[in-house]
Write an enzyme that holds these catalytic residues in place. Structure first.
Site, PDB file in Angstrom:
ATOM      1  CE  LYS A  46     -40.241  50.588 -32.024  1.00 16.44           C
ATOM      2  NZ  LYS A  46     -41.176  50.209 -33.093  1.00 16.44           N
ATOM      3  CG  ASP A  79     -42.677  45.214 -31.319  1.00 17.37           C
ATOM      4  OD1 ASP A  79     -43.286  44.654 -30.373  1.00 17.37           O
ATOM      5  OD2 ASP A  79     -42.078  44.581 -32.204  1.00 17.37           O
TER       6      ASP A  79
END
Length: 212
Positions: free
Chosen positions: A121, A139
């Protein structure tokens, strides 16, 4: 309406409402961006933006950060969540960049992921923001909103990223930032502002979905 038509309408709506979407993290170069993104894990951008000016002033380059005193770094970022681990990772990351990449922040997903404290991420967010790379990063905001809209039923962030990438295919960098802002200010975890939501017709649940 077919699934493809639904996806196309949602995509078009997000691109129209957030055509110039960018991160709210403040940075001046890829070194500062990487640090800001690392600090933002399970922490708000607002809080990160409060601590980074002093951090960047004291450690303006990766070579200086590599030689930093751990306690001094901790003191500067102590208001950020998990600051002990993040301080360690920042210094380790800087040393890895110096030793393995000749002092240059790597610019590919796989190379970024070799750095301490940098998962997929974080790597994707850096590439999305700095290079507008065609990646999706998931997220809590992206996870929650994509599940509320029925775009994914995956249990993990990585699997959700894979599903959204397959569904949207293009404009992923803008869509990532759009979903973050949408989740932060409209499709909030608690008390979402459904009255101003531009995709409420596609919403299937107000549950606060979280990755396992």
């Amino acid at each position: 309406m077919t699934k493809k038509q639904k996806i196309d309408k949602i995509k078009k709506s997000f691109l129209q409402h957030y055509q110039d979407a960018k991160t709210e993290l403040k940075y001046r170069n890829i070194y500062e961006l990487l640090i800001a993104v690392m600090l933002s894990a399970q922490c708000t951008d607002k809080r990160v933006n409060i601590v980074t000016p002093a951090l960047f002033a004291k450690y303006p380059s990766v070579d200086i950060l590599a030689k930093a005193d751990i306690d001094e770094v901790k003191e500067l970022i102590k208001s950020v969540s998990f600051f002990n681990n993040k301080a360690q990772n920042l210094i380790k990351m800087a040393n890895q960049v110096m030793n393995n990449f000749a002092g240059n922040i790597p610019t590919t997903q796989e190379e970024l992921k070799t750095l301490s404290g940098v998962g997929q991420k974080t790597a994707n967010v850096v590439l999305i923001e700095y290079f507008e790379a065609n990646y999706m990063a998931v997220d809590t905001h992206v996870f929650r909103t994509s599940h509320r809209l029925g775009l994914s039923d995956a249990k993990t962030a990585i699997r959700t990223e894979e599903e959204l990438t397959k569904l949207f295919k293009t404009d992923l960098s803008t869509l990532h930032q759009a979903f973050v802002l949408f989740g932060r200010y409209i499709c909030k975890a608690l008390k979402p502002d459904c009255n101003i939501c531009f995709v409420k017709d596609f919403c299937i649940s107000k549950n606060n979905f979280k990755p396992v």
